[in-house]
Design a protein around this motif. Structure first.
Motif, mmCIF file in Angstrom:
data_model
loop_
_atom_site.group_PDB
_atom_site.id
_atom_site.type_symbol
_atom_site.label_atom_id
_atom_site.label_comp_id
_atom_site.label_asym_id
_atom_site.label_seq_id
_atom_site.Cartn_x
_atom_site.Cartn_y
_atom_site.Cartn_z
ATOM 1 N N TYR A 7 8.005 4.399 -14.128
ATOM 2 C CA TYR A 7 8.822 5.521 -14.454
ATOM 3 C C TYR A 7 7.794 6.871 -14.467
ATOM 4 O O TYR A 7 8.608 7.952 -14.468
ATOM 5 C CB TYR A 7 9.379 5.429 -15.898
ATOM 6 N N PHE A 8 6.693 6.839 -14.519
ATOM 7 C CA PHE A 8 5.849 8.020 -14.431
ATOM 8 C C PHE A 8 5.977 8.585 -12.763
ATOM 9 O O PHE A 8 5.534 9.572 -12.692
ATOM 10 C CB PHE A 8 4.436 7.699 -14.813
ATOM 11 N N ALA A 9 6.289 7.489 -11.988
ATOM 12 C CA ALA A 9 6.748 8.181 -10.538
ATOM 13 C C ALA A 9 8.003 7.704 -10.194
ATOM 14 O O ALA A 9 8.425 7.237 -8.995
ATOM 15 C CB ALA A 9 5.508 7.253 -9.667
ATOM 16 N N TYR A 10 8.919 7.962 -11.081
ATOM 17 C CA TYR A 10 10.465 7.611 -10.985
ATOM 18 C C TYR A 10 10.788 7.949 -9.663
ATOM 19 O O TYR A 10 11.434 7.225 -8.730
ATOM 20 C CB TYR A 10 11.008 7.842 -11.880
ATOM 21 N N ARG A 11 11.060 9.520 -9.239
ATOM 22 C CA ARG A 11 11.502 9.835 -8.058
ATOM 23 C C ARG A 11 10.977 9.549 -6.782
ATOM 24 O O ARG A 11 11.582 8.911 -5.859
ATOM 25 C CB ARG A 11 11.350 11.405 -8.185
ATOM 26 N N GLU A 12 9.524 9.451 -6.895
ATOM 27 C CA GLU A 12 8.791 8.893 -5.652
ATOM 28 C C GLU A 12 9.127 7.477 -5.227
ATOM 29 O O GLU A 12 9.244 7.172 -4.364
ATOM 30 C CB GLU A 12 7.265 9.079 -5.742
ATOM 31 N N LEU A 13 9.176 6.593 -6.528
ATOM 32 C CA LEU A 13 9.333 5.141 -6.215
ATOM 33 C C LEU A 13 10.842 4.774 -5.992
ATOM 34 O O LEU A 13 10.905 3.739 -5.231
ATOM 35 C CB LEU A 13 8.744 4.539 -7.320
ATOM 36 N N CYS A 14 11.597 5.272 -6.348
ATOM 37 C CA CYS A 14 12.981 5.321 -6.110
ATOM 38 C C CYS A 14 13.440 5.700 -4.567
ATOM 39 O O CYS A 14 14.075 4.780 -3.907
ATOM 40 C CB CYS A 14 13.997 6.186 -7.117
ATOM 41 N N ASP A 15 12.596 6.772 -4.126
ATOM 42 C CA ASP A 15 12.774 7.004 -2.985
ATOM 43 C C ASP A 15 12.243 5.896 -1.875
ATOM 44 O O ASP A 15 12.895 5.588 -0.723
ATOM 45 C CB ASP A 15 12.196 8.453 -2.453
ATOM 46 N N TRP A 16 11.158 5.340 -2.242
ATOM 47 C CA TRP A 16 10.454 4.347 -1.625
ATOM 48 C C TRP A 16 11.265 3.204 -1.656
ATOM 49 O O TRP A 16 11.398 2.590 -0.527
ATOM 50 C CB TRP A 16 8.820 4.017 -2.103
ATOM 51 N N ALA A 17 12.011 3.022 -2.678
ATOM 52 C CA ALA A 17 12.971 1.414 -2.641
ATOM 53 C C ALA A 17 14.149 1.794 -2.277
ATOM 54 O O ALA A 17 14.814 0.955 -2.078
ATOM 55 C CB ALA A 17 12.788 1.199 -4.329
ATOM 56 N N GLU B 123 0.666 -1.110 -0.008
ATOM 57 C CA GLU B 123 0.160 -0.068 0.117
ATOM 58 C C GLU B 123 0.704 1.093 0.126
ATOM 59 O O GLU B 123 0.536 2.277 -0.747
ATOM 60 C CB GLU B 123 -0.926 -0.035 1.168
ATOM 61 N N GLY B 124 1.849 1.197 0.776
ATOM 62 C CA GLY B 124 2.784 2.370 0.871
ATOM 63 C C GLY B 124 3.321 2.509 -0.729
ATOM 64 O O GLY B 124 3.489 3.687 -0.982
ATOM 65 N N PHE B 125 3.794 1.470 -1.311
ATOM 66 C CA PHE B 125 4.450 1.616 -2.634
ATOM 67 C C PHE B 125 3.455 2.324 -3.809
ATOM 68 O O PHE B 125 3.805 3.013 -4.044
ATOM 69 C CB PHE B 125 4.856 0.207 -3.099
ATOM 70 N N LEU B 126 2.273 1.709 -3.582
ATOM 71 C CA LEU B 126 1.084 2.213 -4.308
ATOM 72 C C LEU B 126 1.012 3.735 -4.180
ATOM 73 O O LEU B 126 0.502 4.433 -4.839
ATOM 74 C CB LEU B 126 -0.257 1.138 -4.269
ATOM 75 N N SER B 127 0.883 4.100 -2.668
ATOM 76 C CA SER B 127 0.496 5.642 -2.415
ATOM 77 C C SER B 127 1.746 6.226 -3.069
ATOM 78 O O SER B 127 1.535 7.582 -3.704
ATOM 79 C CB SER B 127 0.767 5.845 -0.904
ATOM 80 N N ALA B 128 3.025 5.981 -3.083
ATOM 81 C CA ALA B 128 4.050 6.836 -3.699
ATOM 82 C C ALA B 128 3.879 6.752 -5.226
ATOM 83 O O ALA B 128 4.081 7.684 -5.851
ATOM 84 C CB ALA B 128 5.407 5.981 -3.518
ATOM 85 N N MET B 129 3.564 5.541 -5.875
ATOM 86 C CA MET B 129 3.062 5.576 -7.356
ATOM 87 C C MET B 129 1.866 6.650 -7.827
ATOM 88 O O MET B 129 2.113 7.530 -8.699
ATOM 89 C CB MET B 129 2.693 4.129 -7.689
ATOM 90 N N LEU C 295 -1.716 1.046 -12.224
ATOM 91 C CA LEU C 295 -1.714 1.100 -10.719
ATOM 92 C C LEU C 295 -2.755 0.295 -10.335
ATOM 93 O O LEU C 295 -2.689 -0.479 -9.156
ATOM 94 C CB LEU C 295 -1.941 2.668 -10.271
ATOM 95 N N ARG C 296 -3.907 0.093 -11.011
ATOM 96 C CA ARG C 296 -5.116 -0.688 -10.692
ATOM 97 C C ARG C 296 -4.723 -2.087 -10.604
ATOM 98 O O ARG C 296 -5.313 -2.745 -9.906
ATOM 99 C CB ARG C 296 -6.183 -0.303 -11.432
ATOM 100 N N ILE C 297 -4.052 -2.508 -11.734
ATOM 101 C CA ILE C 297 -3.588 -3.788 -11.643
ATOM 102 C C ILE C 297 -2.451 -4.090 -10.506
ATOM 103 O O ILE C 297 -2.711 -5.161 -9.834
ATOM 104 C CB ILE C 297 -2.766 -4.041 -13.040
ATOM 105 N N MET C 298 -1.818 -3.341 -9.986
ATOM 106 C CA MET C 298 -0.677 -3.859 -9.082
ATOM 107 C C MET C 298 -1.567 -3.820 -7.560
ATOM 108 O O MET C 298 -1.099 -4.325 -6.699
ATOM 109 C CB MET C 298 0.300 -2.767 -8.946
ATOM 110 N N GLU C 299 -2.661 -2.873 -7.557
ATOM 111 C CA GLU C 299 -3.662 -3.131 -6.522
ATOM 112 C C GLU C 299 -4.089 -4.469 -6.265
ATOM 113 O O GLU C 299 -4.358 -5.074 -5.151
ATOM 114 C CB GLU C 299 -4.662 -2.073 -6.607
#
Length: 194
Positions: free
Chosen positions: A151-161, A54-60, A87-91
């Motif tokens: 990649y549409f949320a590259y910065r946010e997801l790199c921070d999360w990961a 859920e945290g990953f998806l919020s960052a996305m 995003l819906r698929i990942m949910e």
């Protein structure tokens, strides 16, 4: 192995059934056995599900909102709707396997020709790892989807990961059986120079 190659499909609808940890370990092990340029093995795998997912998806979601007003990929704005669907698929998928490029360069960083070539080689290595994982999932009766819309949320997801997130793979039991997608024929795809 040819069975998995011929029967692998990109699955976009998943059942809610849990995937056994042993199955995920086998899928990740297959990724770790992939060939890599100069045996650099430029990967770290993060397996996420439940609350952590859920945290990953919020960052996305946050990154996609930022992309609408401050785009990293302005020429790809037409594909943002597809990323919303991803995003819906990942949910839906019970498990996501993230692949972090441990030797990755920031996509916005200046790079020498040698650094760019290393980046290409590392990306090829990670591609081989993800391919191994998708084929192993298929062989085990699981569905998967190789995802690059992150990649549409590259910065946010790199921070999360905590690093250069290069690929994500959704894994679960398929709730659909898509037909094979059209493929180029040999005459179109292959040039022989013997």
């Amino acid at each position: 192995m040819l069975y998995a190659v011929e029967n692998r499909r990109s699955i976009r609808k998943y059942r809610r059934d849990d995937v056994p940890v042993a199955a995920i370990e086998e899928i990740v092990r297959a990724g770790m056995l992939a060939p890599s340029s100069k045996n650099r093995q430029p990967w770290k795998f993060i397996v996420t599900g439940g609350k952590e997912k859920e945290g990953f998806l919020s960052a996305m979601a946050a990154g996609m909102e930022r992309e609408k007003v401050q785009p990293l990929l302005p020429g790809s704005a037409g594909y943002l709707k597809g990323a919303e669907n991803t995003l819906r698929i990942m949910e839906q998928a019970p498990v996501l396997i993230l692949v972090v490029n441990t030797l990755g360069l920031d996509v916005c960083a200046a790079a020498s020709p040698e650094e760019r070539i290393f980046a290409i080689c590392n990306a090829q290595s990670i591609g081989a790892a993800v391919q191994n994982m998708t084929l192993t999932a298929t062989q085990m009766g699981l569905g998967s989807l190789w995802i690059c819309d992150t990649y549409f949320a590259y910065r946010e997801l790199c921070d999360w990961a905590g690093g250069d997130l290069t690929a994500v793979m959704a894994v679960g039991y398929a709730q659909e059986s898509p037909r094979p997608r059209p493929r180029k024929g040999m005459a179109e795809a292959v040039e022989w120079r013997l």
